[in-house]
Design a protein around this motif. Structure first.
Motif, PDB file in Angstrom:
ATOM      1  N   GLN A  97      38.569 134.842 102.365  1.00 53.84           N
ATOM      2  CA  GLN A  97      39.600 133.844 102.613  1.00 53.84           C
ATOM      3  C   GLN A  97      39.044 132.454 102.318  1.00 53.84           C
ATOM      4  OE1 GLN A  97      42.728 134.104 103.209  1.00 53.84           O
ATOM      5  NE2 GLN A  97      42.851 136.321 103.567  1.00 53.84           N
ATOM      6  N   PRO A  98      39.930 131.535 101.910  1.00 53.99           N
ATOM      7  CA  PRO A  98      39.456 130.199 101.546  1.00 53.99           C
ATOM      8  C   PRO A  98      38.688 129.484 102.652  1.00 53.99           C
ATOM      9  CG  PRO A  98      41.722 130.482 100.857  1.00 53.99           C
ATOM     10  CD  PRO A  98      41.369 131.702 101.649  1.00 53.99           C
ATOM     11  N   ARG A 129      30.706 132.747  94.148  1.00 58.49           N
ATOM     12  CA  ARG A 129      31.887 132.001  93.716  1.00 58.49           C
ATOM     13  C   ARG A 129      32.673 132.783  92.655  1.00 58.49           C
ATOM     14  NH1 ARG A 129      35.659 130.545  92.718  1.00 58.49           N
ATOM     15  NH2 ARG A 129      36.522 128.583  91.979  1.00 58.49           N
ATOM     16  N   THR A 132      34.754 135.519  94.547  1.00 60.31           N
ATOM     17  CA  THR A 132      35.563 135.236  95.733  1.00 60.31           C
ATOM     18  C   THR A 132      36.309 133.923  95.589  1.00 60.31           C
ATOM     19  OG1 THR A 132      33.928 133.889  96.870  1.00 60.31           O
ATOM     20  CG2 THR A 132      33.702 136.255  97.138  1.00 60.31           C
ATOM     21  N   CYS A 133      37.246 133.704  96.494  1.00 60.81           N
ATOM     22  CA  CYS A 133      37.942 132.421  96.532  1.00 60.81           C
ATOM     23  C   CYS A 133      37.225 131.449  97.457  1.00 60.81           C
ATOM     24  CB  CYS A 133      39.384 132.620  96.985  1.00 60.81           C
ATOM     25  SG  CYS A 133      39.499 133.258  98.671  1.00 60.81           S
ATOM     26  N   ALA A 134      36.111 131.868  98.050  1.00 58.07           N
ATOM     27  CA  ALA A 134      35.419 131.023  99.023  1.00 58.07           C
ATOM     28  C   ALA A 134      34.793 129.819  98.335  1.00 58.07           C
ATOM     29  CB  ALA A 134      34.351 131.826  99.745  1.00 58.07           C
ATOM     30  N   ARG A 135      34.762 128.695  99.025  1.00 56.63           N
ATOM     31  CA  ARG A 135      34.118 127.498  98.507  1.00 56.63           C
ATOM     32  C   ARG A 135      32.968 127.058  99.412  1.00 56.63           C
ATOM     33  NH1 ARG A 135      37.187 128.573  95.164  1.00 56.63           N
ATOM     34  NH2 ARG A 135      38.622 127.275  93.956  1.00 56.63           N
TER      35      ARG A 135
END
Lengths: 349, 556
Positions: A97-98, A129, A132-135
């Motif tokens: 999740q973001p 990265r 995933t959509c994680a930052r």
């Protein structure tokens, strides 16, 4: 504020010593931790060390079961070495999740299986990265010795991320304890420093195996640090990172688990052991599990492709040694006889 | 912009800027009165300094009076009065920025736009042209729209679109305005330097196409805050915007790789605000656009400016080719006569966090799974602003835009010939590049055969790259052999620029203008094309430009 910063749940994927140690720290702060590892034996072993873990048999169960509400803080720890990272990151990517905070302590560059001519160096945060959509990705660096995490000994780690959130979450957890967390924004620098300290450790191991003495080890370490700093600068890292805990600070302690392993590996190579055999002997499943070896190879390949101001003398030597292109003695001789030019990044000697 | 929106936006800019100042002071435990005074004193200082130098401004006297009045209030006024003064100062800036939009003119302008632009682009006297060149293609054929046009049209339905184009020429905004019109989308709002309004014809179009003014002489931080807030509010009101992420026109001719992200960051801010106010269409999309010309109107001025003071490119050029209508007309005449195309290539839209979006505007992760973008800005369940965090998001977005620029860069014959010639010059002269450009080398010309060889080499690299989707090629570059390509490029170079970049004498080619050559060569910078120039052992050439593409590399 303190409570708003406190993670509501944590997920540990992979049951390496560091992943388990972090799970222990999180549990000790009363945070529910869900742990996934591929092998049941590894899960059970982790549960023996850290009481109160929720063991999960799939990544989905671990991540979605954590039930982190949107905007609440959820920590996901990818507790795997470089060789396992792409697979775990890919599996995690389905449920990421973001707003997740993703931490890793990978001390190596991931291998590029396909030779893309325009491909980038596969640093751990880029691998995460890419899947995933994680930052909010952070790396734990510095002389991390997993058993110390559960000891009351003073311990220091660097947490590098371009974002503040990973640091705030971890700093909130460790406040008042014996672990001091230092913040850095230089994720590229810290990741490369960790990866290349393993390359230096192999070289140091070779020198020890050949019984060249401490001076040679000192020269090799210096060379490794300076050439990495110069190389990393080309990738946008901050040279100062290499003077800090993640750089110099990481080279001094000798008993950090991964350093020890790589030194041993180097010593075995020096004695003429084949790469694959040496890797098995130090507990890696295959040679690809030796992070220092893979990192040397990838960095050299990247530099050849893109060009770098750094000559990467040490990385090239380790790479040649690991691909059986020359004998240990010849290679080290080649490195030691070179003038120690530290270059514009570090001044000259 | 609708008249009622304009008033609303102006009022909101006022209250937001003043309130956030007061809140900021309170949050950091500072005296509010003091904080307001400090900002206003700063404004007075910067504005008085500007007014001392900027003697040409038509509103110089009014501005002087205004700031004198502000200065009088400083020192004595209480907190409430100062807040009022600040409100007035913000209004002063904001009304200048948004200018005199006239609802009626705006509607007329959008209606006459295609015809008028066609006339303009067909170099003002279409009749004469048509009789001279009966086969002349119209503007519709000259400006080629390509890329994700259908996707962009749909995105406009799903939310507010921000176009982020490359920036080479002052014609860019006009070509883009026209292209967006041809997509069937309403005009976009964009900032344009005050000096661009000096060309009366262009000024008229720009103003009525939605341009607001940006006065780069104003160094006052408050002015910049107002500008940003204005852009944010137009986005929140659903107006599509145009931001040039490179800031000003690229001086070197290279693609922008380090982007100025200040204005781009308003997309995260506007999106967060939209979530907070539960706006009906909260989503924003950033669409990278590349423009490619065979020749660039202002090439000579731009590259001279770049070389004059390497690494700066910060001067405001007020008297370049763009301000001379006849020069603009001549430029178009030549382009059209050569049957040359201007490519406007639309890339795929991205959310403010750098994720690509699908046609419905849904954000996607790197593997094409849906992402809920709201979760990037939630904290404790609420959408919140966070300057540091949002900057990182914008940096990610900037990186994606930069990649798209590189991928959608359309290469024309002039770029290829310039690349080949300049690389050969460097190989022959083996001197510092600064020196080569300023003083020249011993070798200034080369055999045609040698150039063909190098062009062939560049072509094969480019075609490979294009097959992998890394770049785009004009048909001449995609299909011609070296001989035809060189002929095409030479005739293009000969057609418009006062100084010819390349001339041919017998079977030799002369680099008659190194600077221009360098300028067009730079369009292919960053693709690592010259690694193997002059043989397989590696050319040993370092990239001509340093990493940020606004500076030359000093070493050879």
């Amino acid at each position: 504020m303190a409570d708003a910063q406190k993670p509501s749940a944590a997920v540990v994927l992979g049951a390496g010593p560091l992943g388990v140690a972090i799970a222990g720290v999180l549990r000790a702060r009363g945070i529910p931790v869900r742990l996934w590892a591929r092998r049941k034996a590894a899960r059970d072993a982790a549960a023996d060390v850290v009481p109160g873990l929720t063991l999960c048999t799939s990544v989905e169960e671990a991540v979605t079961g954590a039930g982190v509400a949107p905007g609440a803080i959820g920590i996901v720890v990818l507790g795997v070495p470089a060789s396992g990272l792409p697979e775990v990151a890919e599996a995690y990517g389905h449920f990421a999740q973001p707003d997740h905070i993703v931490l890793h302590a990978v001390r190596g560059v991931c291998s590029t299986s396909t030779q893309v001519p325009d491909g980038n160096l596969q640093l751990a945060h880029r691998v995460i990265r890419a899947h995933t959509c994680a930052r909010k990705i952070g790396v734990l660096g510095g002389p991390l010795y997993a058993p110390d995490l559960s000891n009351p000994k003073p311990l220091a780690v660097v947490l590098a991320s371009p974002f503040n959130e990973p640091f705030m979450a971890v700093a909130g957890l460790t406040a008042g304890g014996s672990i001091k967390v230092h913040q850095s924004y230089d994720i590229v620098g810290v990741e490369l420093a960790g990866a290349m300290s393993n390359v230096s450790a192999i070289a140091a191991g070779v020198a020890e195996g050949l019984d060249l003495g401490d001076t040679a080890v000192g020269v090799l370490m210096t060379r490794g640090l300076s050439e990495t700093a110069q190389f990393a600068q080309g990738l946008g890292a901050d040279v100062r990172t290499f003077f800090g805990l993640a750089g110099v600070g990481d080279l001094i302690p000798r008993h950090v688990a991964s350093t020890e392993r790589h030194r041993e590996f180097g010593a075995l190579l020096a004695k003429g052991t084949e790469v694959a055999v040496a890797a098995k002997k130090v507990g890696a499943v295959s040679a690809e599990g030796i992070e220092g070896m893979v990192s040397a190879r990838e960095v050299v390949r990247y530099a050849d492709r893109v060009g770098s101001r750094s000559k990467l003398v040490l990385a090239r030597a380790v790479n040649a040694l690991c691909s059986d292109k020359a004998s240990a003695a010849d290679i080290l001789d080649g490195v030691l006889s070179q003038h120690l030019e530290l270059g514009p990044a570090m001044g000259t000697v | 912009m609708r008249a009622e929106d304009k008033d609303k936006i102006l009022t909101e800019v006022q209250s937001r800027v003043v309130e956030s100042t007061i809140e900021g002071a309170k949050g950091s435990g500072r005296d509010v009165r003091h904080a307001l005074e400090e900002i206003l004193a700063d404004s007075v200082y910067h504005e008085r300094r500007r007014l001392r130098e900027d003697r040409k401004s038509p509103v110089r006297d009014q501005d002087k009076l205004f700031w004198r009045a502000v200065q009088k209030e400083l020192g004595t006024a209480n907190e409430r009065t100062l807040a009022d003064v600040m409100r007035r100062a913000v209004r002063h800036y904001a009304s200048e920025i948004c200018g005199n939009f006239d609802d009626r003119v705006y509607r007329v302008a959008t209606k006459v736009l295609p015809t008028a632009l066609s006339v303009l682009l067909n170099s003002i006297s279409p009749k004469r042209l048509v009789t001279k060149f009966p086969q002349m293609p119209g503007i519709d054929e000259t400006v080629v729209l390509q890329g994700e046009t259908e996707h962009v049209r749909k995105l406009h339905e799903a939310g507010t679109v921000v176009f982020a184009p490359t920036h080479l020429s002052n014609l860019d905004s006009i070509i883009l305005g026209y292209s967006i019109f041809r997509l069937g989308l309403p005009p976009v709002i964009y900032g344009a330097g005050l000096n661009l309004f000096t060309n009366p014809i262009m000024g008229y179009f720009m103003r009525n196409l939605g341009a607001y003014t940006v006065d780069r002489r104003k160094r006052d931080p408050l002015y910049k805050t107002v500008l940003k807030e204005y852009a944010t509010l137009t986005l929140e009101h659903g107006y599509d915007n145009l931001f040039f992420p490179g800031g000003t026109r690229g001086r070197s001719g290279a693609l922008e790789r380090r982007l100025k992200l200040g204005l781009m960051g308003t997309t995260v801010t506007a999106y967060t605000n939209n979530l907070r106010t539960r706006a009906a269409r909260p989503k924003l999309f950033v669409v990278p656009v590349t423009l490619s010309f065979k020749l660039v109107l202002e090439a000579e001025t731009l590259i001279d400016d770049f070389l004059k003071e390497v690494g700066k490119g910060r001067y405001i050029i007020t008297d370049d080719e763009f301000s001379k209508p006849t020069r603009v007309a001549d430029f178009f005449r030549q382009l059209i006569r050569m049957n040359s195309r201007m490519y406007v290539t639309f890339g795929r839209g991205h959310d403010p966090f750098g994720n690509p979006v699908d046609e419905q505007g849904e954000s996607l992760d790197p593997n094409g799974r849906f992402v809920d973008p709201a979760r990037y800005v939630l904290q404790g369940g609420m959408p919140v602003h966070d300057t540091h965090r949002d900057k990182q998001y914008t940096a990610e977005l900037g990186a994606r835009i930069g990649e798209a620029f590189s991928k959608y860069n359309v290469i024309q014959s002039t770029h290829v010939l310039a690349r080949a010639m300049f690389t050969l010059l460097r190989l022959h002269n083996r001197t510092d590049i600064v020196r080569l450009l300023r003083v020249g080398g011993q070798v200034e010309d080369m055999e045609l055969r040698e150039v063909y060889r190098e062009v062939d080499r560049v072509l094969s690299e480019l075609r490979g790259l294009s097959d992998r989707g890394g770049i785009m090629l004009d048909p001449v570059v995609a299909r011609s052999d070296a001989e035809d390509l060189v002929a095409d490029a030479i005739s293009a170079f000969a057609s418009y620029h006062a100084r010819q970049a390349v001339t041919r004498k017998g079977d030799r080619l002369f680099a008659s203008d190194r600077n221009l050559l360098f300028y067009y060569h730079n369009r292919l910078e960053g693709y690592r094309l010259d690694r193997n120039a002059g043989g397989d052992s590696g050319s040993g050439l370092l990239p001509a430009l340093s990493d940020d593409h606004r500076t030359l590399r000093r070493s050879r």
